[in-house]
Design a protein around this motif. Structure first.
Motif, PDB file in Angstrom:
ATOM      1  N   GLN B  59       0.808  -1.229   0.000  1.00  0.00           N
ATOM      2  CA  GLN B  59       0.000   0.000   0.000  1.00  0.00           C
ATOM      3  C   GLN B  59       0.830   1.262   0.000  1.00  0.00           C
ATOM      4  OE1 GLN B  59      -3.222   0.549   2.831  1.00  0.00           O
ATOM      5  NE2 GLN B  59      -3.007  -1.576   3.414  1.00  0.00           N
ATOM      6  N   SER B  60       2.029   1.205   0.615  1.00  0.00           N
ATOM      7  CA  SER B  60       2.660   2.463   1.012  1.00  0.00           C
ATOM      8  C   SER B  60       3.477   3.086  -0.102  1.00  0.00           C
ATOM      9  CB  SER B  60       3.527   2.255   2.241  1.00  0.00           C
ATOM     10  OG  SER B  60       4.676   1.531   1.884  1.00  0.00           O
ATOM     11  N   GLY B 133      -6.398  -1.690  -5.246  1.00  0.00           N
ATOM     12  CA  GLY B 133      -6.358  -0.609  -6.226  1.00  0.00           C
ATOM     13  C   GLY B 133      -7.729  -0.012  -6.447  1.00  0.00           C
ATOM     14  N   LYS B 134      -8.740  -0.884  -6.462  1.00  0.00           N
ATOM     15  CA  LYS B 134     -10.103  -0.387  -6.662  1.00  0.00           C
ATOM     16  C   LYS B 134     -10.562   0.468  -5.492  1.00  0.00           C
ATOM     17  CE  LYS B 134     -11.521  -4.138  -9.682  1.00  0.00           C
ATOM     18  NZ  LYS B 134     -12.042  -5.500  -9.664  1.00  0.00           N
ATOM     19  N   GLN B 135      -9.948   0.240  -4.329  1.00  0.00           N
ATOM     20  CA  GLN B 135     -10.316   1.053  -3.158  1.00  0.00           C
ATOM     21  C   GLN B 135      -9.433   2.293  -3.043  1.00  0.00           C
ATOM     22  OE1 GLN B 135     -10.844  -1.453   0.443  1.00  0.00           O
ATOM     23  NE2 GLN B 135     -10.678  -3.158  -0.992  1.00  0.00           N
ATOM     24  N   GLY B 136      -8.615   2.534  -4.057  1.00  0.00           N
ATOM     25  CA  GLY B 136      -7.841   3.779  -4.075  1.00  0.00           C
ATOM     26  C   GLY B 136      -6.526   3.705  -3.345  1.00  0.00           C
ATOM     27  N   THR B 137      -6.043   2.503  -3.033  1.00  0.00           N
ATOM     28  CA  THR B 137      -4.727   2.418  -2.410  1.00  0.00           C
ATOM     29  C   THR B 137      -3.842   1.503  -3.260  1.00  0.00           C
ATOM     30  OG1 THR B 137      -3.572   1.953  -0.361  1.00  0.00           O
ATOM     31  CG2 THR B 137      -5.435   0.543  -0.874  1.00  0.00           C
ATOM     32  N   GLY B 139      -1.314   2.102  -5.163  1.00  0.00           N
ATOM     33  CA  GLY B 139      -1.174   2.648  -6.506  1.00  0.00           C
ATOM     34  C   GLY B 139       0.062   2.155  -7.222  1.00  0.00           C
ATOM     35  N   GLN B 140       1.174   2.112  -6.491  1.00  0.00           N
ATOM     36  CA  GLN B 140       2.418   1.714  -7.138  1.00  0.00           C
ATOM     37  C   GLN B 140       2.335   0.245  -7.551  1.00  0.00           C
ATOM     38  OE1 GLN B 140       5.835   2.372  -4.693  1.00  0.00           O
ATOM     39  NE2 GLN B 140       7.186   2.622  -6.432  1.00  0.00           N
ATOM     40  N   ASN B 142      -0.254  -1.435  -8.191  1.00  0.00           N
ATOM     41  CA  ASN B 142      -1.178  -1.566  -9.310  1.00  0.00           C
ATOM     42  C   ASN B 142      -0.567  -1.113 -10.631  1.00  0.00           C
ATOM     43  OD1 ASN B 142      -4.217  -2.408  -8.996  1.00  0.00           O
ATOM     44  ND2 ASN B 142      -3.495  -1.646  -7.026  1.00  0.00           N
ATOM     45  N   ILE B 191      -7.777  -2.809   4.832  1.00  0.00           N
ATOM     46  CA  ILE B 191      -6.709  -1.861   4.542  1.00  0.00           C
ATOM     47  C   ILE B 191      -6.129  -1.324   5.851  1.00  0.00           C
ATOM     48  CG2 ILE B 191      -6.279   0.468   3.656  1.00  0.00           C
ATOM     49  CD1 ILE B 191      -8.176  -0.096   1.409  1.00  0.00           C
TER      50      ILE B 191
END
Lengths: 316, 533
Positions: B59-60, B133-137, B139-140, B142, B191
């Protein structure tokens, strides 16, 4: 007496509400998008793929940013009144949890700092007035303005350098135990102490020239009694006002002190929250600060009449 | 609230500096001690600048390194050669022109909670990253899995990962920490739960977390599946590894000199040349895009090539080196750093050349105005650079002077992080400043292709954009390296990247600490580190 107290409580509530509202409006007016910032702090915004519109919309809805201004405001205010401050955008945990785990650290720091500042401030004011030696008096009277103008982070680093690195008396960092609390509390206390010493010292000097002091002296009161009982009590009122204001400012001071001494606490939490535009967390910390400010000033207001009965009577 | 305590900072560095000449050696290795070998045991404490963020690397953000040793990835990247080597996968095949990767997994790997690492675990992890990723976290992670169509479990220790199109950068992406594996039970957590710490297969296990204060990792004694790129592929020599958050740089240096910590993340505001030989200096340049000015090619002035190229040659990188950079930091010689795989030396195209600046601008119809600044059609050559951190202020002011000497005005605008994000998003900037760490040519995608965050907003040279996209689907290593070299030259020639200097990660330790290492990216790792007893 009761209307006076009620009115003061009313003022305190107004201060908290106004602080809450002003912060909300200010944060709302900031140009950036909190969701964008949240994505950035989790590494999804910059340096990688653009975030899908659905994910962005989901987050926006989750935190209520898709609602109109007034609805967002009322929603947050309503929740805050029930003690629910929501989740931090940046830490993704309930804000109440964050506050509960960090507030004790800052309260200890603030408490000890308050104690130090009172001892030092009152001590200097009394000594300055009590001393019969002119050079000592002028040094003691000129100390407060000098100390008040020193930046807190500089004092902190100086204390670190001598008492931690050189003498190794106190730990330089962390939150473990009383020894780790001493230097940060001292850092926070010095500017406040300087203010008290200044107000109280000058106030006493002025009171000592007042006609009633001549009468007290003529009645044969001792020097100590004249100073401590009569002059001190009357000079205390303005100093008490300042005390109320400084307690409200403790959080601001904690930002610097906690950073220099690598301490966990509300100050560091606030700094991070502002950087990340973590609106719910900033709001909550502002309320806390406003509550501290209001309560301290309320307490001061309630102590006033005890010291000077004329105040309550005038306020009727 | 970033105050620079100049006086005390100087005092402390003066306390550190005795001879003025620095100890330790460059690029990732300190001088070898005369002792026989690693000592087992001991607790290592490292002072770091900031809290680690979510303790879940999937996530980070890429800015943190303290939690990367908790998880392992399918493959690893050798920091010296840039080659991809086996890690949790013992071998692999690339099929369908790079749209399908088949990995053979080691069968002796376990998570620290006892769960087995197998093909199912790989599938669970990658599928859950897509969900995150669908929950907006995440990102990298994904971005690394972009185009993912699924993971097929061929047998308990063989998986096939498929994409909707060839993906040449995936093998290197599989070595990156955001694609490190967490235990199947962790993938089922929320999360928020995961942010408090994950369970991995790595050499260290999260033992104690005090948010904003410390992260304590303990060594996993049964660890024996480190990659060949690591100096120690078995259990770490030290017992525990503690990261202490010490945000203020003077306090961090003080903590090292007073012995409160064994090692610190060196503050970039302090010159490493002042550290004396009682301390070891370990450093590693970031393998990726160097600190650069990204011209906003949608800007009315910078959409024209001539002004961009003029800025490229008006910057004196050698002067930046001699005035501002210590021995660990090199000026830019390409879009990417010298440790980047497929790096090409383009220093000739980046040399300071005031005559060339005049030639480029004059040929494009610019003339020096009465105020000493170039102008064309009534428009002055004045460009804005919004920035946040005071740490880079000296660099920007030097560049401002250099450009001014060449008739170009640079308006420095110091803003808060929130304002900066807003400016970047709305396009209200002429230059954006930044770097990007990723030792693979896919690094070019990020800032130079419209579908990505694209700070350069670069779509002015369609053929270059196409070349960047082409290399990302080309699994032939030799021709991809050639494409990467062409991209570097193209970005410099068209001045879509204005590189300044390399980014570097520096760890300074007490002399009793040995063998601090770095990943291919630049993250410090302590699996091989040991302490004199």
């Amino acid at each position: 007496m009761t209307p006076y107290i009620l009115r003061r409580i009313g003022y305190a509530l107004f201060v908290v509400w106004a602080a809450y509202t002003v912060t909300f409006v200010l944060l709302y007016l900031l140009p950036s998008d909190p969701v964008e910032l949240m994505l950035t702090t989790t590494g999804a915004g910059e340096s990688s793929l653009k975030v899908s519109d659905e994910a962005r919309a989901a987050l926006t809805a989750k935190y209520g940013f898709d609602q109109p201004f007034i609805i967002q405001y009322l929603m947050l205010l309503g929740r805050a009144l029930t003690g629910n401050f929501g989740d931090s955008l940046q830490h993704k945990t309930p804000i109440t949890e964050l506050i509960v785990s960090t507030a004790p650290q800052t309260l200890q720091l603030a408490g000890l700092a308050l104690l130090f500042s009172l001892i030092i401030g009152v001590g200097i004011a009394l000594l300055a007035n009590f001393s019969r030696s002119n050079p000592v008096r002028s040094i003691l009277f000129s100390l407060p303005p000098v100390a008040a103008s020193l930046p807190a982070f500089w004092i902190g680093l100086l204390l670190l350098q001598f008492f931690s690195y050189q003498l190794k008396w106190f730990p330089a960092l962390g939150n473990n135990g009383f020894p780790a609390l001493v230097l940060p509390a001292l850092t926070l206390a010095i500017p406040a102490a300087a203010t008290y010493a200044q107000i109280l010292g000058r106030g006493m000097a002025k009171e000592l020239h007042a006609p009633y002091i001549d009468i007290v002296r003529a009645k044969g009161a001792s020097r100590a009694r004249v100073q401590l009982v009569h002059a001190f009590r009357n000079a205390m009122l303005p100093a008490l006002t300042i005390l109320g204001i400084t307690i409200g400012g403790i959080l601001a001071g904690a930002v610097v002190t906690e950073t220099v001494f690598s301490r966990r606490g509300l100050g560091r939490l606030l700094q991070g929250a502002v950087d990340a535009q973590d609106i719910p967390l900033v709001q909550t910390l502002v309320i806390l600060s406003a509550v501290a400010f209001a309560v301290a000033n309320l307490a001061v207001d309630l102590i006033y009449p005890l010291l000077d009965p004329r105040i309550a009577r005038a306020g009727r | 609230m970033k105050k620079r305590p100049v006086l005390i900072g100087a005092l402390l560095t003066a306390a550190l500096a005795l001879s003025g000449c620095a100890g330790g050696a460059a690029a990732g290795e300190a001088e070898k001690p005369a002792t026989s070998g690693p000592v087992v045991g001991g607790n290592l404490t490292v002072g770091v600048v900031a809290w680690i963020g979510p303790l879940d690397r999937q996530q980070s953000s890429s800015r943190t390194f303290t939690n990367i040793q908790v998880t392992d990835s399918l493959v690893d990247q050798d920091p010296d050669t840039g080659k991809i080597v086996p890690w949790l996968a013992s071998s692999w095949e690339i099929e369908n022109d790079g749209a399908r990767y088949v990995f053979k997994l080691r069968d002796d790997v376990t998570f620290s909670n006892g769960e087995k690492f197998d093909a199912e675990a790989v599938k669970l992890n990658f599928d859950s990253i897509i969900e995150l990723g669908k929950q907006g976290t995440a990102g990298q992670a994904n971005a690394y899995l972009r185009g993912y169509t699924g993971t097929e479990v061929i047998d308990p220790y063989t998986v096939a990962i498929s994409f909707d199109a060839p993906k040449a950068g995936f093998l290197q992406a599989a070595s990156e920490a955001p694609l490190g594996f967490v235990s199947p039970s962790t993938t089922k957590q929320t999360i928020e739960e995961r942010a408090n710490g994950v369970i991995g297969t790595g050499p260290f296990v999260i033992k104690d977390v005090v948010k904003d204060e410390r992260l304590v990792l303990s060594a996993r004694k049964d660890y024996e599946w480190g990659s060949t790129a690591r100096k120690n592929a078995s259990a770490p020599h030290i017992d525990t590894l503690t990261y202490l958050v010490i945000p203020e740089s003077s306090a961090r240096i003080g903590a090292l000199t007073s012995g409160s910590v064994d090692a610190i993340q060196w503050p970039s505001s302090n010159n490493i040349d002042e550290v004396d030989s009682e301390y070891s200096v370990y450093s590693r340049p970031s393998a990726g895009i160097v600190y650069s000015l990204y011209p906003n090619t949608a800007d009315p002035i910078l959409s024209q090539e001539a002004p961009r190229r003029a800025v490229q040659r008006a910057i004196n990188r050698q002067e930046i080196k001699s005035v501002l950079l210590d021995k660990t930091i090199q000026p830019a010689t390409s879009v990417v750093s010298a440790v980047f795989p497929t790096y090409t030396d383009l220093s000739d195209k980046l040399s300071y050349n005031p005559d060339e600046v005049k030639k480029i601008l004059t040929a494009d119809g610019w003339a020096i105005g009465s105020d000493g600044i170039w102008a064309k059609n009534g428009q002055r050559l004045a460009l804005s650079l919004p920035f946040e951190s005071s740490e880079n202020k000296a660099l920007f002011e030097l560049i401002q002077q250099q450009l001014k000497a060449n008739g170009i005005e640079l308006d420095l605008r110091q803003v808060t992080g929130a304002e900066l994000q807003a400016s970047l998003k709305s396009g209200d900037y002429a230059f954006a400043f930044g770097n990007f760490t990723r030792p693979d040519p896919d690094a070019f995608l990020v800032n130079f292709v419209p579908e990505y965050s694209n700070l350069a907003r670069a779509d002015v040279t369609p053929e270059l954009t196409q070349l960047i996209k082409d290399q990302s689907v080309n699994v032939d290593a030799a021709s991809r390296a050639k494409q990467s070299a062409d991209i570097q030259a193209g970005l410099i020639d068209h001045a879509i990247s204005i590189p300044l200097h390399e980014a570097v990660s520096v760890i300074v330790t007490d002399k009793k600490v040995h063998d601090v290492a770095f990943t291919a990216q630049w993250w410090a790792i302590f699996g091989a580190a040991w302490i004199d007893q």
